[in-house]
Design a protein around this motif. Structure first.
Motif, PDB file in Angstrom:
ATOM      1  N   GLU A 213       0.805  -1.230   0.000  1.00 41.21           N
ATOM      2  CA  GLU A 213       0.000   0.000   0.000  1.00 41.21           C
ATOM      3  C   GLU A 213       0.832   1.271   0.000  1.00 41.21           C
ATOM      4  OE1 GLU A 213       0.270  -1.051   4.463  1.00 41.21           O
ATOM      5  OE2 GLU A 213       0.153  -2.129   2.567  1.00 41.21           O
ATOM      6  N   ILE A 214       2.146   1.156   0.201  1.00 42.91           N
ATOM      7  CA  ILE A 214       2.944   2.387   0.200  1.00 42.91           C
ATOM      8  C   ILE A 214       3.570   2.614  -1.187  1.00 42.91           C
ATOM      9  CG2 ILE A 214       3.405   2.254   2.691  1.00 42.91           C
ATOM     10  CD1 ILE A 214       6.271   1.419   2.032  1.00 42.91           C
ATOM     11  N   TYR A 215       4.038   3.834  -1.407  1.00 41.68           N
ATOM     12  CA  TYR A 215       4.696   4.177  -2.670  1.00 41.68           C
ATOM     13  C   TYR A 215       5.869   3.234  -2.937  1.00 41.68           C
ATOM     14  CZ  TYR A 215       2.531   8.869  -3.037  1.00 41.68           C
ATOM     15  OH  TYR A 215       1.666   9.923  -3.185  1.00 41.68           O
ATOM     16  N   HIS A 216       6.218   3.075  -4.210  1.00 50.36           N
ATOM     17  CA  HIS A 216       7.469   2.408  -4.542  1.00 50.36           C
ATOM     18  C   HIS A 216       8.615   3.267  -4.004  1.00 50.36           C
ATOM     19  CE1 HIS A 216       5.528   0.228  -8.219  1.00 50.36           C
ATOM     20  NE2 HIS A 216       5.112  -0.231  -7.059  1.00 50.36           N
ATOM     21  N   VAL A 217       9.638   2.608  -3.473  1.00 53.90           N
ATOM     22  CA  VAL A 217      10.788   3.309  -2.925  1.00 53.90           C
ATOM     23  C   VAL A 217      12.021   2.957  -3.762  1.00 53.90           C
ATOM     24  CG1 VAL A 217      12.339   3.508  -0.917  1.00 53.90           C
ATOM     25  CG2 VAL A 217       9.854   3.441  -0.588  1.00 53.90           C
ATOM     26  N   TYR A 218      12.772   3.976  -4.162  1.00 52.92           N
ATOM     27  CA  TYR A 218      13.977   3.773  -4.962  1.00 52.92           C
ATOM     28  C   TYR A 218      15.194   4.362  -4.255  1.00 52.92           C
ATOM     29  CZ  TYR A 218      11.703   2.021  -9.203  1.00 52.92           C
ATOM     30  OH  TYR A 218      11.018   1.248 -10.094  1.00 52.92           O
ATOM     31  N   THR A 219      16.349   3.739  -4.484  1.00 55.96           N
ATOM     32  CA  THR A 219      17.614   4.252  -3.967  1.00 55.96           C
ATOM     33  C   THR A 219      18.524   4.612  -5.146  1.00 55.96           C
ATOM     34  OG1 THR A 219      17.368   2.655  -2.153  1.00 55.96           O
ATOM     35  CG2 THR A 219      19.480   3.806  -2.311  1.00 55.96           C
ATOM     36  N   PHE A 220      19.113   5.794  -5.085  1.00 52.51           N
ATOM     37  CA  PHE A 220      20.021   6.265  -6.135  1.00 52.51           C
ATOM     38  C   PHE A 220      21.371   6.581  -5.514  1.00 52.51           C
ATOM     39  CE2 PHE A 220      15.734   7.824  -6.878  1.00 52.51           C
ATOM     40  CZ  PHE A 220      15.466   7.523  -8.224  1.00 52.51           C
ATOM     41  N   ALA A 221      22.445   6.207  -6.216  1.00 45.08           N
ATOM     42  CA  ALA A 221      23.786   6.657  -5.823  1.00 45.08           C
ATOM     43  C   ALA A 221      24.339   7.522  -6.932  1.00 45.08           C
ATOM     44  CB  ALA A 221      24.706   5.470  -5.588  1.00 45.08           C
ATOM     45  N   MET A 222      25.021   8.575  -6.567  1.00 43.72           N
ATOM     46  CA  MET A 222      25.507   9.537  -7.577  1.00 43.72           C
ATOM     47  C   MET A 222      26.762  10.250  -7.078  1.00 43.72           C
ATOM     48  SD  MET A 222      22.296  11.999  -6.760  1.00 43.72           S
ATOM     49  CE  MET A 222      21.383  10.627  -6.074  1.00 43.72           C
TER      50      MET A 222
END
Length: 223
Positions: A213-222
């Motif tokens: 039920e929660i938003y999709h969560v993404y991790t980014f490295a930069m």
């Protein structure tokens, strides 16, 4: 763009500050009632981070990390302090940083600074951090402020350092949440802001095993 959904910038920030002042200084409070996902979150973040800490010519160091939107120090305690020699924390809510001093326990002695400040007004010290970790807080910044903050983060990195964003992603466009006065952006919008800040994406990963039920969560490295 946030300019389409944020009508009054001053109100956008002051309403969020007021919201967080009323949130309990607990892990459950930090996670909006989803305290039970904390371990899944931390374990995935650790695996993601380890990829950059492996031996190699561009290996990220483990001297100092910055926890942005740190709250009471959930991420500092379980992800950053076990890896880095020292950690700095920044959060807009004074009460959370006060609570952090007891919540972190003995290991909290290795937290050098507790900065009480909104990220729109915060400048990491140049050339100081191996990792700048920004989780569940970019929604509290307008596009311009986020881009400017990321530019300052880039300047705050030590050689081979990385900036990490971990956050909710909307399916499409930008969605306003009037309750905590934040926005949720889609992947394309976030990628554009990262590019605009002059940062290059090194990795991008979707979080698994979170509630449906929660938003999709993404991790980014930069960097």
């Amino acid at each position: 763009m946030t300019s389409d959904v944020v009508e009054n910038e001053f109100e956008f920030y002051s309403k969020a500050e007021k919201y967080w002042k009323d949130v309990p200084a607990t892990v459950d409070g930090m996670l909006g009632g989803y305290g039970h996902i904390s371990s899944i979150d931390i374990n995935s973040s650790r695996k993601f981070l380890q990829k950059f800490l492996r031996e190699g010519p561009n290996r990220t160091g483990t001297t100092c990390a910055l926890d942005c939107g740190a709250g009471i120090g959930r991420i500092t305690k379980r992800l950053l302090l076990p890896i880095f020699k020292t950690v700095d924390m920044v959060d807009v809510t004074e009460d959370f940083l006060t609570k952090a001093r007891s919540y972190l326990g003995e290991e909290g002695r290795r937290v050098r600074n507790y900065f009480c400040c909104g990220l729109q007004d915060f400048s990491p010290e140049p050339n100081s951090y191996d990792v700048i970790w920004i989780q569940w807080v970019i929604g509290h910044l307008t596009d311009n402020h986020l881009s400017d903050f990321l530019k300052r983060c880039r300047a705050g990195l030590r050689p081979n350092g990385i900036v990490v964003i971990k956050d909710n992603m909307a399916q499409e466009g930008v969605i306003m949440d009037d309750v905590d006065s934040s926005v949720c952006r889609d992947l394309d919008v976030v990628r554009k802001i990262i590019r605009r800040a002059g940062l290059h994406l090194l990795a991008e990963e979707r979080q698994e095993n979170f509630p449906d039920e929660i938003y999709h969560v993404y991790t980014f490295a930069m960097r």
